[in-house]
Scaffold this active site. Structure first.
Site, PDB file in Angstrom:
ATOM      1  N   HIS A   1      12.830 -33.232 -40.027  1.00 23.88           N
ATOM      2  CA  HIS A   1      14.165 -33.237 -40.629  1.00 23.88           C
ATOM      3  C   HIS A   1      14.002 -33.669 -42.080  1.00 23.88           C
ATOM      4  O   HIS A   1      14.050 -34.852 -42.386  1.00 23.88           O
ATOM      5  CB  HIS A   1      15.067 -34.207 -39.874  1.00 23.88           C
ATOM      6  CG  HIS A   1      16.498 -34.091 -40.263  1.00 23.88           C
ATOM      7  ND1 HIS A   1      17.528 -34.380 -39.387  1.00 23.88           N
ATOM      8  CD2 HIS A   1      17.096 -33.749 -41.422  1.00 23.88           C
ATOM      9  CE1 HIS A   1      18.683 -34.211 -40.015  1.00 23.88           C
ATOM     10  NE2 HIS A   1      18.458 -33.814 -41.235  1.00 23.88           N
TER      11      HIS A   1
ATOM     12  N   GLU B   1      15.071 -29.181 -39.034  1.00 25.62           N
ATOM     13  CA  GLU B   1      16.466 -29.595 -38.885  1.00 25.62           C
ATOM     14  C   GLU B   1      17.040 -29.977 -40.233  1.00 25.62           C
ATOM     15  O   GLU B   1      16.310 -30.468 -41.110  1.00 25.62           O
ATOM     16  CB  GLU B   1      16.549 -30.835 -37.993  1.00 25.62           C
ATOM     17  CG  GLU B   1      16.090 -30.611 -36.592  1.00 25.62           C
ATOM     18  CD  GLU B   1      16.288 -31.841 -35.756  1.00 25.62           C
ATOM     19  OE1 GLU B   1      16.211 -32.951 -36.269  1.00 25.62           O
ATOM     20  OE2 GLU B   1      16.547 -31.673 -34.547  1.00 25.62           O
TER      21      GLU B   1
ATOM     22  N   HIS C   1      18.232 -36.377 -29.474  1.00 24.09           N
ATOM     23  CA  HIS C   1      18.678 -37.627 -30.104  1.00 24.09           C
ATOM     24  C   HIS C   1      18.740 -38.767 -29.085  1.00 24.09           C
ATOM     25  O   HIS C   1      19.488 -38.720 -28.122  1.00 24.09           O
ATOM     26  CB  HIS C   1      20.008 -37.512 -30.850  1.00 24.09           C
ATOM     27  CG  HIS C   1      20.100 -38.559 -31.920  1.00 24.09           C
ATOM     28  ND1 HIS C   1      19.707 -38.340 -33.232  1.00 24.09           N
ATOM     29  CD2 HIS C   1      20.467 -39.845 -31.863  1.00 24.09           C
ATOM     30  CE1 HIS C   1      19.860 -39.458 -33.928  1.00 24.09           C
ATOM     31  NE2 HIS C   1      20.328 -40.391 -33.123  1.00 24.09           N
TER      32      HIS C   1
HETATM   33  C1  LIG Z   1      19.172 -34.136 -35.267  1.00 30.88           C
HETATM   34  C2  LIG Z   1      18.687 -35.340 -34.624  1.00 30.88           C
HETATM   35  O1  LIG Z   1      19.320 -35.875 -33.776  1.00 30.88           O
HETATM   36  C3  LIG Z   1      17.454 -35.971 -35.066  1.00 30.88           C
HETATM   37  O2  LIG Z   1      16.393 -35.125 -35.202  1.00 30.88           O
HETATM   38  C4  LIG Z   1      17.615 -36.581 -36.387  1.00 30.88           C
HETATM   39  O3  LIG Z   1      17.247 -35.633 -37.322  1.00 30.88           O
HETATM   40  C5  LIG Z   1      16.790 -37.785 -36.488  1.00 30.88           C
HETATM   41  O4  LIG Z   1      16.824 -38.143 -37.823  1.00 30.88           O
HETATM   42  P1  LIG Z   1      16.099 -39.480 -38.248  1.00 30.88           P
HETATM   43  O5  LIG Z   1      14.666 -39.376 -37.775  1.00 30.88           O
HETATM   44  O6  LIG Z   1      16.247 -39.505 -39.740  1.00 30.88           O
HETATM   45  O7  LIG Z   1      16.835 -40.605 -37.531  1.00 30.88           O
HETATM   46  N1  LIG Z   2      16.936 -33.251 -32.599  1.00 31.69           N
HETATM   47  C1  LIG Z   2      16.573 -34.572 -32.129  1.00 31.69           C
HETATM   48  C2  LIG Z   2      15.263 -34.958 -32.703  1.00 31.69           C
HETATM   49  O1  LIG Z   2      14.566 -34.138 -33.290  1.00 31.69           O
HETATM   50  C3  LIG Z   2      14.775 -36.334 -32.552  1.00 31.69           C
HETATM   51  O2  LIG Z   2      15.810 -37.265 -32.361  1.00 31.69           O
HETATM   52  P1  LIG Z   2      15.304 -38.746 -32.000  1.00 31.69           P
HETATM   53  O3  LIG Z   2      14.468 -38.628 -30.744  1.00 31.69           O
HETATM   54  O4  LIG Z   2      14.487 -39.230 -33.162  1.00 31.69           O
HETATM   55  O5  LIG Z   2      16.561 -39.552 -31.775  1.00 31.69           O
END
Ligand SMILES: CC(=O)[C@@H](O)[C@H](O)COP(=O)(O)O
Ligand SMILES: NCC(=O)COP(=O)(O)O
Length: 240
Positions: free
Chosen positions: A43, A70, A190
């Site tokens: 992300h 993402e 998430h």
């Molecule tokens: C979309 C999602 O829920 C996660 O991939 C998010 O991108 C996590 O981001 P952080 O790692 O910055 O918390």
């Molecule tokens: N789309 C969710 C992700 O890539 C990771 O979320 P998290 O496990 O870091 O909360």
């Protein structure tokens, strides 16, 4: 089969804390795949608090499974996806200063905007997934904008799991059934972890992919990355 996409944002968080190259996100991606990960998720947030734009270009050279990028579809994100052409782009409605992703898209309110974005991303040859709350109306909205998949935002599930897992998962079953009815693929992510993942998988047998980062990388500090990835894969195996 539900694929495990390892989100390596937090490897970059640790690396950035010293401003040098250790731990390497490229090595983490290569090793995660070697240990069994079926995808790598990043992300690249605008503030580059963890994954940088350069990381994405470096990673695209080494990722051999599915690369999932993402982000909020601002011009920077669209340019990255156009250049890198990942297997999947997952659109999230995060504000630039959001501490983390904390809601799904309102796919009804933003239908016109998202329809244009999805069309452009698909023209790059990238599969498009839309991050949504477990709301059949939002799922239907994702269908109307032309998304290939939805990603169910699972923080509410994770938060309520220990208190009442059946109640926690119920909205996700309805949303997943709606997605299936419309022919949408189903991702989830998430706050998924070793405690709550298996029940989600059992409740949503049609799940195509989970992307997991924060808990998995945290677990790997104690259990090792190889062992941890295989523990998560074990949670997703039907026969166990
Ligand atoms: C979309 C999602 O829920 C996660 O991939 C998010 O991108 C996590 O981001 P952080 O790692 O910055 O918390
Ligand atoms: N789309 C969710 C992700 O890539 C990771 O979320 P998290 O496990 O870091 O909360």
């Amino acid at each position: 089969m539900t694929k495990l996409s390892v989100n390596i944002n937090k490897i970059a968080t640790l690396r950035n804390s010293r401003g040098e190259g250790k731990p390497s996100v490229v090595k983490a991606a290569i090793d995660s795949e070697r240990f069994g990960a079926q995808g790598i998720t990043v992300h690249p947030r605008p503030d580059e608090r963890h994954i940088t734009k350069q990381d994405v270009y470096d990673l695209t050279e080494v990722v051999t499974t599915e690369f999932n990028i993402e982000g909020y579809p601002d011009q920077r994100f669209m340019d990255i996806v156009k250049d890198v052409k990942p297997a999947q782009a997952t659109l999230v409605p995060d504000a630039p200063d959001a501490i983390t992703s904390n809601a799904g898209w309102d796919t009804v309110k933003h239908e016109t905007y998202l329809k244009e974005i999805v069309e452009k991303l698909k023209s790059f040859g990238t599969r498009v997934s839309i991050f949504v709350d477990p709301d059949p109306i939002m799922v239907e909205g994702a269908y109307k904008i032309g998304a290939d998949r939805i990603e169910l935002y699972t923080e509410p599930y994770a938060k309520n799991y220990s208190e009442d897992k059946d109640a926690a998962v119920k909205p996700y079953i309805f949303a997943a059934n709606k997605a299936k009815e419309l022919g949408l693929g189903i991702n989830a992510g998430h706050d998924l972890d070793l405690e709550n993942l298996r029940f989600l998988k059992q409740s949503l047998p049609q799940l195509d992919e989970v992307s997991i980062g924060h808990a998995l990388i945290s677990d790997a500090i104690y259990l090792g990355l190889d062992n941890t990835i295989n523990l998560y894969l074990q949670q997703l195996r039907e026969e166990d």
